[in-house]
Design an enzyme around this catalytic site. Structure first.
Site, PDB file in Angstrom:
ATOM      1  N   HIS A 306      -4.559  -7.010  -5.993  1.00 27.57           N
ATOM      2  CA  HIS A 306      -3.563  -7.599  -5.522  1.00 27.57           C
ATOM      3  C   HIS A 306      -2.293  -7.343  -6.075  1.00 27.57           C
ATOM      4  O   HIS A 306      -2.450  -6.951  -7.209  1.00 27.57           O
ATOM      5  CB  HIS A 306      -3.976  -8.794  -5.654  1.00 27.57           C
ATOM      6  N   ASP A 363      -9.383 -11.106   1.291  1.00 24.07           N
ATOM      7  CA  ASP A 363      -9.744 -10.632   2.357  1.00 24.07           C
ATOM      8  C   ASP A 363     -11.443 -10.143   2.244  1.00 24.07           C
ATOM      9  O   ASP A 363     -11.973  -9.601   3.041  1.00 24.07           O
ATOM     10  CB  ASP A 363      -9.067  -9.306   2.698  1.00 24.07           C
TER      11      ASP A 363
HETATM   12  N1  CMC Z   1      -9.785   0.370  -4.972  1.00 23.42           N
HETATM   13  C1  CMC Z   1      -9.618   1.216  -6.176  1.00 23.42           C
HETATM   14  N2  CMC Z   1      -8.565   1.319  -6.870  1.00 23.42           N
HETATM   15  C2  CMC Z   1      -7.553   0.387  -6.713  1.00 23.42           C
HETATM   16  C3  CMC Z   1      -7.398  -0.545  -5.442  1.00 23.42           C
HETATM   17  C4  CMC Z   1      -8.615  -0.566  -4.838  1.00 23.42           C
HETATM   18  N3  CMC Z   1      -8.794  -1.514  -4.107  1.00 23.42           N
HETATM   19  N4  CMC Z   1      -6.603  -1.347  -5.643  1.00 23.42           N
HETATM   20  C5  CMC Z   1      -5.771  -0.708  -6.551  1.00 23.42           C
HETATM   21  N5  CMC Z   1      -6.219   0.167  -7.413  1.00 23.42           N
HETATM   22  C6  CMC Z   1      -5.810   1.031  -8.425  1.00 23.42           C
HETATM   23  C7  CMC Z   1      -4.803   2.258  -8.136  1.00 23.42           C
HETATM   24  O1  CMC Z   1      -5.281   3.440  -7.605  1.00 23.42           O
HETATM   25  C8  CMC Z   1      -4.098   2.405  -9.188  1.00 23.42           C
HETATM   26  O2  CMC Z   1      -4.741   3.011 -10.098  1.00 23.42           O
HETATM   27  P1  CMC Z   1      -3.686   4.102 -11.307  1.00 23.42           P
HETATM   28  O3  CMC Z   1      -3.292   2.893 -12.304  1.00 23.42           O
HETATM   29  O4  CMC Z   1      -4.893   4.786 -11.786  1.00 23.42           O
HETATM   30  O5  CMC Z   1      -2.902   4.835 -10.303  1.00 23.42           O
HETATM   31  C9  CMC Z   1      -3.736   0.806  -9.920  1.00 23.42           C
HETATM   32  O6  CMC Z   1      -5.046   0.223  -9.491  1.00 23.42           O
HETATM   33  C10 CMC Z   1      -2.630   0.037  -9.457  1.00 23.42           C
HETATM   34  O7  CMC Z   1      -2.747  -0.028  -7.762  1.00 23.42           O
HETATM   35  P2  CMC Z   1      -1.486   0.020  -7.066  1.00 23.42           P
HETATM   36  O8  CMC Z   1      -1.632   0.507  -5.781  1.00 23.42           O
HETATM   37  O9  CMC Z   1      -0.207   0.294  -7.588  1.00 23.42           O
HETATM   38  O10 CMC Z   1      -1.219  -1.396  -7.003  1.00 23.42           O
HETATM   39  P3  CMC Z   1      -0.518  -2.391  -5.822  1.00 23.42           P
HETATM   40  O11 CMC Z   1       0.084  -3.559  -6.451  1.00 23.42           O
HETATM   41  O12 CMC Z   1       0.769  -1.552  -5.214  1.00 23.42           O
HETATM   42  O13 CMC Z   1      -1.560  -2.689  -4.513  1.00 23.42           O
HETATM   43  C11 CMC Z   1      -2.935  -3.392  -3.096  1.00 23.42           C
HETATM   44  C12 CMC Z   1      -1.922  -3.910  -4.362  1.00 23.42           C
HETATM   45  C13 CMC Z   1      -3.230  -4.640  -2.497  1.00 23.42           C
HETATM   46  C14 CMC Z   1      -2.238  -2.697  -2.019  1.00 23.42           C
HETATM   47  C15 CMC Z   1      -4.289  -2.734  -3.545  1.00 23.42           C
HETATM   48  O14 CMC Z   1      -4.959  -3.287  -4.758  1.00 23.42           O
HETATM   49  C16 CMC Z   1      -4.912  -2.038  -2.444  1.00 23.42           C
HETATM   50  O15 CMC Z   1      -4.708  -1.012  -1.968  1.00 23.42           O
HETATM   51  N6  CMC Z   1      -6.195  -2.802  -2.284  1.00 23.42           N
HETATM   52  C17 CMC Z   1      -7.045  -2.702  -1.169  1.00 23.42           C
HETATM   53  C18 CMC Z   1      -6.462  -3.080   0.108  1.00 23.42           C
HETATM   54  C19 CMC Z   1      -6.522  -4.669   0.249  1.00 23.42           C
HETATM   55  O16 CMC Z   1      -7.737  -5.154  -0.129  1.00 23.42           O
HETATM   56  N7  CMC Z   1      -5.704  -5.376   0.805  1.00 23.42           N
HETATM   57  C20 CMC Z   1      -5.460  -6.819   0.846  1.00 23.42           C
HETATM   58  C21 CMC Z   1      -4.586  -7.315  -0.194  1.00 23.42           C
HETATM   59  S1  CMC Z   1      -4.717  -9.263  -0.132  1.00 23.42           S
HETATM   60  C22 CMC Z   1      -4.295 -10.012   1.107  1.00 23.42           C
HETATM   61  C23 CMC Z   1      -2.771  -9.644   1.458  1.00 23.42           C
HETATM   62  O17 CMC Z   1      -2.363 -10.733   0.659  1.00 23.42           O
HETATM   63  O18 CMC Z   1      -2.430  -9.049   1.974  1.00 23.42           O
END
Ligand code: CMC
Length: 429
Positions: A306, A363
């Site tokens: 998140h 989710d």
């Molecule tokens: N599985 C594997 N690796 C992950 C995941 C995941 N679900 N989420 C983040 N990471 C890793 C990412 O690859 C990155 O690694 P590194 O530092 O080595 O490059 C690190 O964690 C930070 O990730 P980020 O993409 O910079 O984080 P963000 O804040 O931009 O993304 C997120 C947040 C929710 C988009 C992401 O965690 C994700 O894609 N999760 C899966 C989709 C999901 O479950 N979404 C629902 C969110 S909750 C409902 C809502 O409120 O929307």
């Protein structure tokens, strides 16, 4: 508190500090561009405050979520979705009379115009219900032009909110019935919000759906937990569109589209698909975990991570308990729940996820509850949208009432070509 000082090209700029009621601090850079020609760079707005808001407080490090000061755990336990929506939108808990009036406004607004019902026929039955929902929500502007004035009164806003909150439930049920080729059922005046939704989803002209109290309670909790989450992607979309003075229906329609994406509300659909895939592969969760850790591909474990929570999502904690309780009560043994629990156990000990503070989010377990109720996977984001609606409305209203709010318009760092001449088509290679 003293101003922050920023030194740029040898000149010192004094930037005011803002402090929220929970001690959140921000550097106010509003005048920086005019005084220095610098902009700030923050892709994804991960560290940018776009507004002041009194609706929701989140402490992502501690896993805290409160609506207008009340902990989410209390609302999930004691409130109803209708009451929570009143609370979020109007800023106070309703009295008995206010709640009765509010519920009555939903009953009066539940039916769709006969021409609106005809619009469903224009969609193929394979249409994703979020595509139908976003279009129908925007279409409400056409059916209620009297509410969409440039400067709506407080009554107009209440009217739009009632139309939206009530009709979104009817539209959602109809988009489901259209996809399975079943006739539409009229909403019933004698049923409360969630039973009425279940009736429109599952009853037949001959047989009324038997309302299960535990199912109502589970949906009630899920809707309350989804009701707001401050400046998330879809709420920011609603605010951005609304900042141009677009009406509430048009602004909320943008919110539905933003929510649909798999990184946001569409993740609940993806989670169940991921769990099914793991199940079909013989339950080898480790293989999927390894795939998610491998950055050569772009696979992610859906339902984990998140932008704000760097601790267990307090909503996921409640939903996990409810999923177990509902399935037990309904006598359902879903192997996907076992897989989800095992996946979570391993992930919470895995160094990759621990160091990145990736926990189950809202989710991760919600889809298993929807599935147990008999709701098809492509409807999951629609249920998220019904739940999130009070938040979208509350933020749109707050923005409209804020005399300091401005047209949303971010800046950019241009990285394209420098000035060059147009080349006539005959001379191009
Ligand atoms: N599985 C594997 N690796 C992950 C995941 C995941 N679900 N989420 C983040 N990471 C890793 C990412 O690859 C990155 O690694 P590194 O530092 O080595 O490059 C690190 O964690 C930070 O990730 P980020 O993409 O910079 O984080 P963000 O804040 O931009 O993304 C997120 C947040 C929710 C988009 C992401 O965690 C994700 O894609 N999760 C899966 C989709 C999901 O479950 N979404 C629902 C969110 S909750 C409902 C809502 O409120 O929307």
């Amino acid at each position: 508190m003293e101003n922050a000082k920023l030194i740029l090209d040898g000149k010192t700029f004094e930037l005011p500090i803002l402090i929220g009621t929970e001690g959140e601090k921000a550097i106010d850079i509003l005048k920086l561009r005019a005084e220095s020609s610098y902009i700030t760079f923050d892709p994804g707005f991960g560290n940018t405050g776009a507004c002041k808001s009194a609706i929701t407080f989140i402490d992502g490090e501690k896993g805290i979520l409160r609506y207008r000061g009340i902990p989410i755990e209390q609302l999930a336990e004691k409130s109803t979705f209708v009451e929570t929506s009143y609370f979020l939108i109007n800023g106070k808990l309703p009295t008995k009379t206010e709640l009765k009036q509010y519920s009555l406004s939903f009953t009066r607004s539940a039916k769709l115009h006969k021409d609106m019902k005809k619009m469903f026929a224009g969609y193929p039955s394979s249409a994703h219900p979020m595509a139908v929902l976003s279009a129908m929500v925007c279409s409400l502007s056409g059916f209620h032009p009297e509410l969409t004035k440039l400067n709506p009164s407080a009554d107009d806003i209440q009217g739009m909110a009632a139309q939206l909150l009530s009709k979104v439930r009817t539209i959602s049920a109809y988009s489901y019935r259209k996809s399975v080729g079943k006739p539409f059922l009229e909403p019933r005046d004698d049923l409360a919000y969630i039973p009425n939704f279940l009736h429109m989803l599952f009853s037949t002209p001959r047989k009324e759906y038997k309302i299960h109290e535990d199912v109502v309670k589970a949906l009630q909790t899920l809707f309350i937990l989804h009701a707001d989450h401050e400046q998330n992607c879809s709420t920011s979309a609603v605010r951005l569109v609304g900042s141009s003075k677009a009406n509430l229906f048009a602004s909320v329609s943008a919110g539905v589209c933003a929510l649909w994406g798999p990184l946001h509300g569409g993740a609940n659909e993806e989670v169940v698909e991921m769990l099914e895939e793991i199940y079909r592969s013989g339950g080898k969760v480790e293989k999927f975990i390894e795939k998610a850790k491998d950055h050569t591909g772009n696979y992610r474990l859906m339902g984990f991570g998140h932008r704000v929570y760097k601790n267990y999502d307090p909503r996921a904690k409640i939903i996990k308990e409810r999923a177990h309780a509902l399935l037990k009560k309904m006598g359902i043994h879903d192997p996907l729940l076992d897989i989800a629990v095992r996946l979570e156990e391993i992930v919470l000990k895995d160094e990759y996820f621990v160091t990145r503070k990736l926990y189950p989010n809202v989710d991760f377990y919600s889809g298993l509850i929807y599935k147990a109720i008999g709701i098809p996977t492509n409807m999951f984001p629609v249920l998220f949208a019904i739940g999130r609606l009070p938040g979208w409305i509350a933020h749109w209203k707050e923005m409209r009432e804020d005399k300091d709010s401005r047209l949303g318009r971010p800046r950019q760092i241009y990285t394209g070509d420098k000035i060059r001449d147009y080349v006539p088509i005959e001379q191009r290679k």
